[in-house]
Structure formats: structure tokens, C-alpha cells
Design an enzyme around this catalytic site. Structure first.
Site, PDB file in Angstrom:
ATOM      1  N   ASP A   1       0.967  -1.129   0.059  1.00  0.00           N
ATOM      2  CA  ASP A   1       0.140  -0.120   0.320  1.00  0.00           C
ATOM      3  C   ASP A   1       0.744   1.250   0.063  1.00  0.00           C
ATOM      4  O   ASP A   1       2.146   1.273   0.261  1.00  0.00           O
ATOM      5  CB  ASP A   1      -0.867   0.139   1.284  1.00  0.00           C
ATOM      6  CG  ASP A   1      -2.156   1.028   1.129  1.00  0.00           C
ATOM      7  OD1 ASP A   1      -2.084   1.629  -0.085  1.00  0.00           O
ATOM      8  OD2 ASP A   1      -2.970   1.100   1.771  1.00  0.00           O
TER       9      ASP A   1
HETATM   10  C1  BGC Z   1      -4.891   3.810   0.301  1.00  0.00           C
HETATM   11  C2  BGC Z   1      -4.815   2.851  -0.708  1.00  0.00           C
HETATM   12  C3  BGC Z   1      -4.704   3.632  -2.165  1.00  0.00           C
HETATM   13  C4  BGC Z   1      -3.391   4.329  -1.945  1.00  0.00           C
HETATM   14  C5  BGC Z   1      -3.288   5.321  -3.165  1.00  0.00           C
HETATM   15  C6  BGC Z   1      -3.661   4.466   0.420  1.00  0.00           C
HETATM   16  O1  BGC Z   1      -3.627   5.459   1.490  1.00  0.00           O
HETATM   17  O2  BGC Z   1      -4.917   2.774   1.667  1.00  0.00           O
HETATM   18  O3  BGC Z   1      -6.187   2.134  -0.948  1.00  0.00           O
HETATM   19  O4  BGC Z   1      -4.786   2.713  -3.312  1.00  0.00           O
HETATM   20  O5  BGC Z   1      -3.501   5.097  -0.724  1.00  0.00           O
HETATM   21  O6  BGC Z   1      -3.942   6.493  -3.045  1.00  0.00           O
END
Ligand code: BGC
Length: 884
Positions: free
Chosen positions: A254
Site C-alpha cells: 500500500d
Molecule cells: C490507500 C490505498 C490507495 C493508495 C493510493 C492508500 O492510502 O490505503 O487504498 O490505493 O493510498 O492512493
């Protein structure tokens, strides 16, 4: 006790060396040829992001970048705010409420197509975490509290996104147990193996192993699970996901959630996102050189998985470039030229149909709904969400929609078609946002008069010297999410920026003006300091938990007069290290809000007075992006502010009240007896207003069902004692174990306010002729059959649900067992008076439970009960199912 057996791991995968057997021989050769042309540095660079959304390219070898894009509620493209317009679909919990995987698959297809037109190869969705507590800040993304329901809808969503015509891959996220926002990067969740397997891993297993279209990629979750961050957990990523399940897609971290170099690659987490890399890239290459990481056993398999993905997306040497690759090297606007807008009637129709079919009718006394405009002389529309509905969640769910609709406009328009003479009134009644709203509607750029701020960037912290670059933002929110939003020459250097605009209010009076910022910011009105936010210390949920709380000032403004607004922000990291995330401390932004200082008592009284004289009232209330959002968990089951009081007051003066609630979670309803009708409307994206009007006036017969249990009080909920855990010690225990959601209410005999699977229709149905065919074995399934009849004069749809009793061996072993768990459902549409036979197939895995003592799944022989009904608490009949 019956037979015990372990399920076999899926075939063909070692988890260490990805099998190339799924690729054609020529593709395998090609991938290996590319692999052999790479240096160690190349490989480690490929395993990391180049920028916020793209993977690294290697132009020397003709390897192109792969572009990812958020997210679950629409394809945002490369710009966090103010980006390319896109279709804004209902949020995940609304999709789940349709109980209609075929419809969700159509939505997925829209998203896949939008991803393609935005030049993205991988859509960062769906979110498949479990709505464990009503308080979970990110519940809007999930498909609810049940793993089977989640897995079924996620399977459909992914099949749609990955539809052949799209050439786009999905990303199952967040693997696994990303179920709370409190201390979300650091929290250490203690979850028993059985709970993990039966509840939190189950949807991922369904899409990765049981689906015909497994996702191309997976994203690890933020928190620690049983002591280790998911991306560093070899047990989770390598042993379970790859070896046991045979998932050979790419696993990415993530954003900012790659927590180690050696442990993460050892766990087989392939890709660090976003870039530039902190823990892979050259740092990973050094770890290889030091002998801490094996190039052949760990790096090469990860690179093969990445190359295979690039190959699928035609990004390997010799492939034609499918479109301009996106350059993020300067400020964000440069990305837009490579992103197309594809607003089609078909996409609009899918969004509207889905939104309307997600609406759950909770109560409809005296058949007040559907409303008949011809019978109404006056209709009062009340509530803050009527004109300013919550259309979606925050964070990765934010998109810039082609258009939006709101309940007030859509209801008024439809009512007037039915009765051109109808008198419609509106009163907000209450304010529920925690922060003054953005002021884009009365803010213009100094250069052009377009809405928003002009932002000038300076080197250093003194706002002096030449302006290095200028960017524009369409509202009073500047949100530099990545290095791409900052001029290239300032990245990694001290910098500051000045946001300027002209404010022209339309009402004279006193206003609350607010400032929240990441760095040290000052707000000036007409060059006079109004707010000094340079000394803030308390982190808030703003700017992904990197921003300050709102600081307020009161200003007197005159209608029609123009005021200059200026914010000077020195871009420095937050005063206290906020969390273990490698990305978010780089976010920089300012948010300016403005709110007329209403006399709230007068506002409330005006709403009650309006209701008093109306023939009927539609009261639209609910949560908003301040009270339910990514980055923080809620702390109360109540609707925000004085909502409950407003509903009670309105119902006390009018007996024809329809309450429409917006939330992504269960809410309490102390006023439940008062209105004639209650409609749960979630967050429905761009078609929110039309969907509410379609249902309230009967163009669409409601057919949604609750994917969550609504408790009467939070103390009744299984998560209550345990959620969110201890924010000081960063420890959270999943103490309710497998008894998540309705499982807890059933096990403890607690009456919910509204049960899981519940939802009314304007039609009435009967279910009869229930029978079971077949016996469940390793090779055979049982089929539960029933006849559903529409006993009304209105065409409508019903969802037939089958729940299964647990193996008696679970209780015999002294373990918690849910009295029943959802094992199948089907939605059937019936004309007036029509009957249809429905069938729900039960396979062996529906009876499996995780036996920790044997460290494996087991299915016990015997006779089980299948409960067939139209909600988890409306069981029409129970029948025996034999497992041999
Ligand atoms: C989130 C993800 C997301 C990523 C990019 C993260 O903070 O947990 O779900 O895809 O950011 O925006």
C-alpha cells in the site's frame, strides 16, 4: 466427529519461482529474455515506483512504466484533486447492498473502460476488507460485514474490470485485515488463525482461488497482523497467498506501506509503491550485494511477476505504446493531456441503475412510498444532505465526477413533472459538517476569474526571489500529494508556496473562516493576518493524518465586495512524527473553509415550521466527509450533530415524513418509530439525487438489502468491547473472533434494530416449495430450491438468502460458532403475480471451518440446516442438507 481433511493448495505454484506455464511458450521465452537483459540495479528499480502512480521504466531496454490509478469509486487518474473527470459510481457498501453481482460486474466494466481511457493499466480496487465495526472510517469502500457477500461482489467487480475489452487489471486490497483507521500504520492486530481464515482472508481466497478471473495484482494492508506488517509477513504473502492459494499475480505495498527491505522481499511483496523508492530500488540492490537477499530466489521471481504483468499490458520491449505514458515530472496538470474523458449515456445509466438498486427501504408504513406528487400540494424537503449530499468516501475514493445530482433538485424535478403546481420548500434545519466547507463557490483566481486558488511556488522559506512555478486549484484546497505536484527543481529542497484568490460573498454578515495546513501557514484577508497556523502541534485527520486541526477566525464580510485572500505556507513536515508511513509525511497542503454564522436555533425552527404546513416531508440527513472518512474512526453510532433532534421535531409536527439516511455504516435511530418511511441511501456517487428520486417516486422499486447489521445500541455490537483497540500501545485485539456482524447477534440472541440481509420492496413476495436436491461430497453439491411469487400488483425484485448451520464439532471443541452464516443468495425479478423457481448451490467449502489444532480446513460429515429466507432474521423455512 466426521472426516477431517485439509484442502489442497492450489496447483502449479511454488510461490518462490512463479510458474510460467500460464504464459504461452513465446511469452515465457520473452519474459526470460528480458529478465536476462537486466542488471541487478535494473531489477531492483523495476520493483519500485517511479512516481506516485507509475512503476519504473527502463527506456534503454524499451521497458515502459505501468500506470496504476485509484480507486474503488471511480478511476481518478494521476491527479489527486481536480483531476480528469470520470464516472463516480456508488461506494462499495452501496454496491454490496444491491445483492446483485451481475449489476456489480457491469459497474466493474465501466471502471475498466474508464481506466483504459485514463491510460491506467491497473485499477487499485476493489477494497475487500470487512466492516467489522460500525465505527470503521473506511467502511464506505467495503462490501459489508460478511465474507461470502464480500467475496461474491468482489469477484463480480474484478470480472467486470478485467473484462477482455478493457485490457486492465484489478487489485484486490488490502490484504488483509485493514479494518480500522485508528493508528492505521502502526496498530498491531491480534487475530486468531481461525478468525483470519474464516472471516478476513475468505473474500481474498474467493477471488484469488475460486474465481475464473483472479485479479492481476494484490495490495498489502497497512496494520500489523499478529506482530508483523502484512507486507513483511512471509506467512501471509508467501505461505498463504502464493504457496497455499497459488496466486501468482503481482503483490504491491500500500502507498507508503512498505515497511522493510529484507523482510518485505522475503515475504514476496514484489513492488514498493509509490516512488521514488525508499526501501527497494538501490537499497534493495545493496541488500543483495551484502548477501542479505538472494537475487535468484527472491529478486528474479518478483521481477518475473512484474514482467508478466507488463507483458499483459503490452509494456515490454517491442510492444507498441498503447498511449502516451504519463509524465509526472512537473506539476500535476501535465498529466491530464494523456487522460481521456468518456462520459457515455451507458455509463450514466449503469451508475443510476446501481445507485437506485442499492437503496434499502427499511420502513414504509401505510405505503406512504412511493410518493404521489399529484396528491401533494406542498412538499417540504429538509436536511443538509438534500442539497449537499455525501456522494462518496474520502482518500483513495475521491474522484472528480463528470456531474453530480442532489436529492433536492432531482426530487423537485420529478415532483413537478407529476404535479406542475406542487409547492416545494427547502430548509437545511441543521449544520453537520465539522469544518467550514470549502469556499470555491465564492473564490476566484486573481489571473482569470475562474474558481479557485492560484498557487506560486518559491525556493526557500521566505516567499522571496522568483516564482519557480505556478499551479491552479479549483477550490480552496491545495493538496500536493506527491512530488509530481511540486515543481521538479524544488523536490527535496526547502520550499514554500503562496495561494491567492479573490473572495466575493453573496450574503453580508459574520463568517467563520478556517485554516488547516500541513506546514506552517498564515492566512491573510486584504493583507491583514487573520489566522496564524505556524505553531500547531495536534495532528488531525486532514491531509491523510499529516495536517493540523482547523483554526478558526470570525470575519465580517459584505455581500458583493471583493476581498483578497492569501495563504503563505512553508512546506515543512508535521511537528510530531505522525506515523510509520514512508509517504504521507511528504504531503503538503492548505485548506481554507468559510461558513456563514447562521443562527442555528432559528434554522432549526424554520425547518420545523416548514414541515408543519407541508403535506409531506422528505428529510435527507446523514454523515458527511468530516464525520465518516479515511484516516479516522467514528466514535458514536449517532448521526452527527442535532440530526436526531431534528428528525424527532419534524416528525412531531408532520405525520407524513420520509427519512432518507446517508451513511456507509450502521447508525442508531432513536426516532425509528416516528416517521412513516425510512430509506437507507448510502453514498451513491454522481447519480445520488436521481437514485433517491427514482425510489421515492416509484420509478424504481427498491430492492436493496442491508450488507450490515444495524444495532439498537453500540453496546450490542460484537466489536464494541474491542474496537478500535489501544491507540497508546498500538494493540488491537479482534476479541469477538469469528462472531463478526450478524454472527454475534445470532450467537448472543440480541435483537438488532435492522438485521443483515433486510430490505423492503413496494411489492410483496411469498417463498414456498422449498426443497433440497443432492448430497454434498468432495465432487457433488446440494441445491436448495424454492419458488418465489410476487403477490402484489407491482413488478419487483426479491433476494432469496441461504444461511447454513455450523458443524456441531465446532461447539464440541469449545469454540464459538455462528448459529448461521450466509452461504448463497440470488436476486429474482418478478412481474405482478409471477412465480419463479430459484436455485442456490451449496458446495463443500460452504461447510468448511478452520481447525487450528490440525492447522487446516475441515468439513464434517452430517446433517446441516439450511435456513432459507429474505433476511438473516426472516427465515421462511429450514431444511436438512446432507454432507457425506
Ligand atoms: C490507500 C490505498 C490507495 C493508495 C493510493 C492508500 O492510502 O490505503 O487504498 O490505493 O493510498 O492512493
Amino acid at each position: 466427529m466426521g472426516d477431517i481433511r485439509s484442502f489442497d493448495a492450489a496447483d502449479g505454484a511454488t510461490g518462490i519461482t512463479p510458474s510460467l506455464t500460464k504464459d504461452s511458450a513465446s511469452n515465457s521465452d520473452r519474459i526470460l529474455r528480458v529478465l536476462h537483459s537486466l542488471t541487478l540495479e535494473d531489477k531492483c528499480l523495476l520493483l519500485s515506483g517511479k512516481n506516485m502512480w507509475e512503476t519504473h521504466d527502463i527506456p534503454r531496454l524499451g521497458i515502459q512504466s505501468l500506470k496504476t490509478s485509484d480507486g474503488p469509486a471511480g478511476v481518478r487518474g494521476a491527479t489527486w484533486t481536480d483531476g480528469t473527470h470520470t464516472t463516480f459510481i456508488p461506494c462499495g457498501i452501496a454496491l454490496a447492498a444491491t445483492f446483485d453481482p451481475a449489476l456489480v460486474q457491469r459497474v466493474g466494466k465501466v471502471l475498466g473502460s474508464e481506466a483504459r481511457s485514463k491510460g491506467a493499466h491497473v485499477l487499485l480496487a476493489p477494497t475487500m476488507n470487512i466492516s467489522r465495526s460500525p465505527f470503521g472510517g473506511r467502511n464506505f469502500e467495503n462490501f459489508g460485514e460478511d465474507p461470502f457477500l464480500t467475496g461474491t461482489h468482489a469477484t463480480a467487480y474484478i470480472a467486470g474490470v478485467q473484462d477482455d475489452g478493457n485490457g486492465v487489471g484489478a487489485c484486490m486490497k488490502h490484504f488483509v485485515a485493514n479494518d480500522m483507521e485508528t493508528r492505521r500504520f502502526n496498530m498491531d492486530e491480534t487475530i486468531s488463525e481461525r478468525t483470519l481464515r474464516e472471516i478476513y482472508l475468505k473474500p481474498f481466497h474467493m477471488v484469488a482461488v475460486q474465481s475464473e478471473t483472479p485479479p492481476w495484482t494484490a495490495m498489502t494492508s497497512y496494520p500489523k497482523i499478529n506482530g508483523k506488517h502484512a507486507d513483511t509477513s512471509r506467512e501471509l504473502v508467501h505461505d498463504i497467498l502464493r504457496e497455499e492459494w497459488g496466486f501468482d499475480g503481482l503483490v504491491m505495498s500500500d502507498w507508503g506501506g512498505l515497511n522493510s527491505t529484507v523482510d518485505s522481499i522475503h515475504a514476496t511483496t514484489d513492488l514498493e509503491m509509490p516512488g521514488p523508492p525508499l526501501r527497494y530500488g538501490t537499497v534493495l540492490a545493496q541488500a543483495v550485494r551484502r548477501g542479505e537477499v538472494s537475487e535468484s530466489k527472491l529478486i528474479d521471481p518478483a521481477v518475473i511477476r512484474l514482467l508478466r504483468l507488463l507483458d499483459r499490458c503490452s509494456l515490454l520491449p517491442g510492444d507498441d505504446k498503447p498511449g502516451d505514458s504519463v509524465s509526472l515530472s512537473s506539476c500535476s496538470s501535465s498529466t491530464e493531456k494523456s487522460e481521456a474523458e468518456t462520459d457515455t449515456p451507458e455509463f450514466r445509466q449503469t451508475a443510476r441503475e446501481t445507485a437506485a438498486n442499492s437503496v434499502v427501504l427499511l420502513k414504509n408504513e401505510n405505503n406512504i412510498l412511493p410518493l404521489k406528487p399529484e396528491k401533494l400540494q406542498t412538499l417540504a424537503i429538509i436536511g443538509p444532505n438534500a442539497k449537499h449530499p455525501t456522494l462518496g468516501g474520502t482518500g483513495s475514493a475521491v474522484v472528480n465526477p463528470y456531474y453530480t445530482t442532489n436529492p433536492f433538485d432531482s426530487l423537485s424535478e420529478t415532483a413537478k413533472i407529476g404535479n406542475p403546481k406542487i409547492e416545494i420548500t427547502y430548509e437545511p434545519g441543521i449544520l453537520t459538517s465539522l469544518q467550514p466547507p470549502l469556499m470555491g463557490h465564492c473564490l476566484t483566481r486573481p489571473d482569470s476569474g475562474d474558481p479557485g486558488f492560484q498557487v506560486d511556488f518559491y525556493a526557500g522559506h521566505a516567499f522571496s526571489g522568483p516564482v519557480v512555478a505556478t499551479t491552479y486549484w479549483h477550490d480552496s484546497l491545495v493538496y500536493c500529494m506527491s512530488d509530481g505536484d511540486v515543481p521538479t527543481e524544488l523536490v527535496g529542497q526547502p520550499y514554500s508556496y503562496r495561494a491567492t484568490g479573490r473572495l466575493r460573498p453573496s450574503v453580508t454578515g459574520a463568517y467563520n473562516i478556517s485554516l488547516s495546513s500541513t506546514g506552517k501557514a498564515k492566512l491573510f484577508i486584504n493583507d491583514t493576518l487573520a489566522i496564524d497556523n505556524t505553531d500547531w502541534t495536534t495532528i488531525s485527520g486532514n491531509f491523510m493524518n499529516c495536517g493540523s486541526e482547523e483554526r478558526l477566525a470570525i470575519v465580517e464580510l459584505t455581500a458583493g465586495k471583493t476581498y483578497s485572500v492569501r495563504v503563505d505556507n512553508v512546506a515543512v513536515p508535521p511537528p510530531t512524527p505522525p506515523h510509520d508511513n514512508t509517504l504521507f509525511h511528504r504531503i503538503s497542503g492548505v485548506r481554507v473553509g468559510l461558513l456563514y454564522r447562521y443562527d442555528e436555533a432559528a434554522m432549526f425552527a424554520a425547518a420545523v415550521n416548514t414541515a408543519r404546513t407541508a403535506d409531506a416531508v422528505v428529510l435527507v440527513v446523514g454523515h458527511n466527509n468530516d464525520t465518516e472518512r479515511e484516516g479516522s474512526d467514528r466514535t458514536s453510532l449517532s448521526l452527527p450533530g442535532r440530526t436526531d433532534a431534528l428528525i424527532a421535531a419534524i416528525c412531531s409536527v408532520n405525520s407524513n415524513v420520509v427519512v432518507v439516511t446517508q451513511s456507509a455504516c450502521a447508525i442508531s435511530m432513536p426516532w425509528v418509530q416516528d416517521p412513516q418511511a425510512i430509506v437507507q441511501a448510502w453514498y451513491q456517487g454522481q447519480e445520488c439525487g436521481n437514485a433517491v428520486a427514482d425510489v421515492l417516486f416509484g420509478a424504481v422499486n427498491p430492492s436493496g438489502k442491508l450488507p450490515l447489521t444495524f444495532p439498537k445500541r453500540i453496546e450490542d455490537h460484537g466489536s464494541h468491547k474491542w474496537f478500535p483497540g489501544n491507540a497508546v500501545t498500538d494493540k488491537a485485539e479482534y476479541g469477538e473472533g469469528v462472531l463478526v456482524g450478524y454472527r454475534w447477534f445470532d450467537a448472543r440472541g440480541i435483537e438488532p434494530l435492522w438485521p443483515f440481509g433486510y430490505g423492503l420492496s413496494y411489492s410483496s413476495f411469498s417463498v414456498s416449495g422449498i426443497a433440497v436436491d443432492g448430497t454434498v461430497t468432495h465432487e457433488t453439491s446440494a441445491v436448495v430450491k424454492a419458488t418465489v411469487t410476487n403477490t402484489s400488483a407491482v413488478v419487483g425484485s426479491e433476494v432469496v438468502q441461504v444461511y447454513l448451520s455450523p458443524s456441531p464439532a465446532i461447539a464440541a471443541a469449545g469454540l464459538d460458532a455462528a448459529p448461521k452464516a450466509l452461504a448463497g443468495f440470488t436476486k429474482v425479478r418478478l412481474s405482478a403475480g409471477e412465480s419463479k423457481r430459484v436455485e442456490i448451490t451449496l458446495q463443500e467449502d460452504a461447510f468448511a471451518w478452520w481447525d487450528t489444532r490440525r492447522n487446516g480446513w475441515r468439513v464434517d460429515k452430517g446433517i446441516y440446516k439450511a435456513f432459507l429466507g429474505t433476511s438473516s432474521r426472516h427465515i421462511v423455512e429450514e431444511v436438512d442438507v446432507h454432507v457425506a
